[in-house]
Design a protein around this motif. Structure first.
Motif, PDB file in Angstrom:
ATOM      1  N   LYS A   1       0.857  -1.182   0.000  1.00 47.50           N
ATOM      2  CA  LYS A   1       0.000   0.000   0.000  1.00 47.50           C
ATOM      3  C   LYS A   1       0.894   1.234   0.000  1.00 47.50           C
ATOM      4  N   VAL A   2       0.660   2.123  -0.946  1.00 42.93           N
ATOM      5  CA  VAL A   2       1.501   3.303  -1.065  1.00 42.93           C
ATOM      6  C   VAL A   2       0.679   4.558  -0.769  1.00 42.93           C
ATOM      7  N   PRO A   3       1.178   5.451   0.094  1.00 41.72           N
ATOM      8  CA  PRO A   3       0.467   6.704   0.345  1.00 41.72           C
ATOM      9  C   PRO A   3       0.335   7.530  -0.932  1.00 41.72           C
ATOM     10  N   ARG A   4      -0.772   8.210  -1.049  1.00 39.57           N
ATOM     11  CA  ARG A   4      -1.020   9.041  -2.227  1.00 39.57           C
ATOM     12  C   ARG A   4       0.122  10.028  -2.455  1.00 39.57           C
ATOM     13  N   SER A   5       0.650  10.614  -1.384  1.00 34.53           N
ATOM     14  CA  SER A   5       1.721  11.602  -1.516  1.00 34.53           C
ATOM     15  C   SER A   5       2.989  11.001  -2.106  1.00 34.53           C
ATOM     16  N   VAL A   6       3.281   9.756  -1.745  1.00 32.28           N
ATOM     17  CA  VAL A   6       4.478   9.081  -2.280  1.00 32.28           C
ATOM     18  C   VAL A   6       4.297   8.812  -3.774  1.00 32.28           C
ATOM     19  N   LEU A   7       3.118   8.343  -4.148  1.00 30.01           N
ATOM     20  CA  LEU A   7       2.840   8.096  -5.564  1.00 30.01           C
ATOM     21  C   LEU A   7       2.911   9.397  -6.362  1.00 30.01           C
ATOM     22  N   ALA A   8       2.308  10.454  -5.827  1.00 32.56           N
ATOM     23  CA  ALA A   8       2.297  11.737  -6.524  1.00 32.56           C
ATOM     24  C   ALA A   8       3.716  12.229  -6.785  1.00 32.56           C
ATOM     25  N   GLU A   9       4.583  12.080  -5.801  1.00 31.19           N
ATOM     26  CA  GLU A   9       5.973  12.511  -5.958  1.00 31.19           C
ATOM     27  C   GLU A   9       6.702  11.664  -6.987  1.00 31.19           C
ATOM     28  N   ALA A  10       6.423  10.356  -6.983  1.00 32.98           N
ATOM     29  CA  ALA A  10       7.141   9.443  -7.876  1.00 32.98           C
ATOM     30  C   ALA A  10       6.784   9.653  -9.340  1.00 32.98           C
ATOM     31  N   ILE A  11       5.509   9.926  -9.619  1.00 34.82           N
ATOM     32  CA  ILE A  11       5.092  10.056 -11.020  1.00 34.82           C
ATOM     33  C   ILE A  11       4.869  11.510 -11.441  1.00 34.82           C
ATOM     34  N   ASN A  12       5.079  12.430 -10.492  1.00 31.24           N
ATOM     35  CA  ASN A  12       5.008  13.866 -10.807  1.00 31.24           C
ATOM     36  C   ASN A  12       3.626  14.281 -11.310  1.00 31.24           C
TER      37      ASN A  12
ATOM     38  N   GLU B   1      -0.279  15.529  -9.658  1.00 30.80           N
ATOM     39  CA  GLU B   1      -0.978  15.953  -8.451  1.00 30.80           C
ATOM     40  C   GLU B   1      -2.413  16.369  -8.770  1.00 30.80           C
ATOM     41  N   GLY B   2      -3.180  16.608  -7.698  1.00 30.11           N
ATOM     42  CA  GLY B   2      -4.507  17.198  -7.829  1.00 30.11           C
ATOM     43  C   GLY B   2      -5.475  16.392  -8.677  1.00 30.11           C
ATOM     44  N   LEU B   3      -6.253  17.108  -9.489  1.00 31.29           N
ATOM     45  CA  LEU B   3      -7.276  16.470 -10.314  1.00 31.29           C
ATOM     46  C   LEU B   3      -6.673  15.515 -11.336  1.00 31.29           C
ATOM     47  N   SER B   4      -5.486  15.851 -11.819  1.00 35.72           N
ATOM     48  CA  SER B   4      -4.821  14.962 -12.787  1.00 35.72           C
ATOM     49  C   SER B   4      -4.501  13.620 -12.141  1.00 35.72           C
ATOM     50  N   LEU B   5      -4.097  13.652 -10.874  1.00 37.14           N
ATOM     51  CA  LEU B   5      -3.811  12.406 -10.165  1.00 37.14           C
ATOM     52  C   LEU B   5      -5.102  11.630  -9.915  1.00 37.14           C
ATOM     53  N   ASP B   6      -6.192  12.349  -9.583  1.00 46.17           N
ATOM     54  CA  ASP B   6      -7.488  11.683  -9.388  1.00 46.17           C
ATOM     55  C   ASP B   6      -7.893  10.913 -10.648  1.00 46.17           C
ATOM     56  N   LYS B   7      -7.750  11.551 -11.793  1.00 47.28           N
ATOM     57  CA  LYS B   7      -8.118  10.918 -13.062  1.00 47.28           C
ATOM     58  C   LYS B   7      -7.210   9.720 -13.351  1.00 47.28           C
ATOM     59  N   PHE B   8      -5.925   9.880 -13.053  1.00 52.29           N
ATOM     60  CA  PHE B   8      -4.974   8.791 -13.264  1.00 52.29           C
ATOM     61  C   PHE B   8      -5.345   7.591 -12.392  1.00 52.29           C
TER      62      PHE B   8
END
Length: 235
Positions: free
Chosen positions: A160-171, A173-180
């Motif tokens: 299980k990976v925290p959302r913040s760690v994933l966001a940093e790894a794939i660059n 954030e925000g709505l774009s990350l929600d869609k991803f």
């Protein structure tokens, strides 16, 4: 007499690809094929394909013909090699590039980027890549390839990976990350969880690395029939 059957012609891309690969296989040290290999690098960039063998062949020819070396072509080869992570293609290519060329700023930057990727330092990687857009954005698909590598690396480490760690790894954030995340949940078996005090957690698909119990070690297991044969001997 019946009409002769027409043989479908190959597309121009297929002919070029086939020809270059054959040239590499038949006579890889012929300097006359150098222009074809350079054109093939540009074709790999435009068509988002990849041929490590052809690119290594070109770098070897540059060693014999240093005055004909195109640093632009070499940079594109190295960017394509980065996109092939976790394969060791970047190191294989870098080994064939003269040290004096490696000391040029763009190649020092690419070497730093490679180091960040190898060590999983994605925040530093994306920061450095943002400063060098003129190098990496010359090759379509670069960002997506690195994001795929980052996800691969996370899947080897996390259940299980925290959302913040994933966001940093794939660059992202925000709505774009929600869609991803929606796409990954729908197509790749990801799950989303809420955790008290830790925000959103992403549950990654199980594999033998993030769930060691799934790994089957055949070397440590003895078939039952082999054990059965031992009993009479012991008796």
């Amino acid at each position: 007499m019946g009409r002769e059957r027409e043989v479908p012609k190959k597309s121009e891309k297929e002919v070029i690809s086939y020809t270059v690969e054959q040239l590499v296989a038949v006579n890889p040290y012929n300097p006359d094929i150098l222009p074809d290999l350079e054109n093939y690098v540009n074709e790999q960039v435009s068509s988002q394909t990849y041929s490590l063998d052809a690119n290594l062949c070109l770098l070897r020819l540059y060693q014999f013909e240093p005055e004909r070396m195109s640093t632009q072509i070499v940079a594109r080869i190295l960017v394509k090699a980065l996109m092939a992570m976790p394969a060791p293609d970047f190191s294989l290519c870098l080994f064939l590039i003269p040290e004096r060329v490696q000391m040029e700023e763009q190649f020092k930057t690419l070497t730093v980027l490679s180091h960040y990727l190898e060590t999983g330092r994605f925040r530093q990687f994306w920061d450095e890549a943002a400063k060098s857009r003129h190098i990496v954005e010359a090759v379509p698909g670069f960002e997506q390839a690195i994001q795929a590598y980052a996800i691969h690396l996370l899947s080897l480490t996390y259940q299980k990976v925290p959302r913040s760690v994933l966001a940093e790894a794939i660059n992202i954030e925000g709505l774009s990350l929600d869609k991803f995340l929606e796409q990954q949940v729908a197509n790749c078996g990801w799950k989303l969880e809420k955790s008290h005090g830790r925000g959103q957690l992403i549950v990654l698909p199980s594999n033998e690395f993030n769930h060691p119990e799934l790994k089957k070690n055949t070397a440590d297991s003895i078939p039952l029939e082999h054990v059965a044969r031992i009993f009479p001997i012991l008796g």
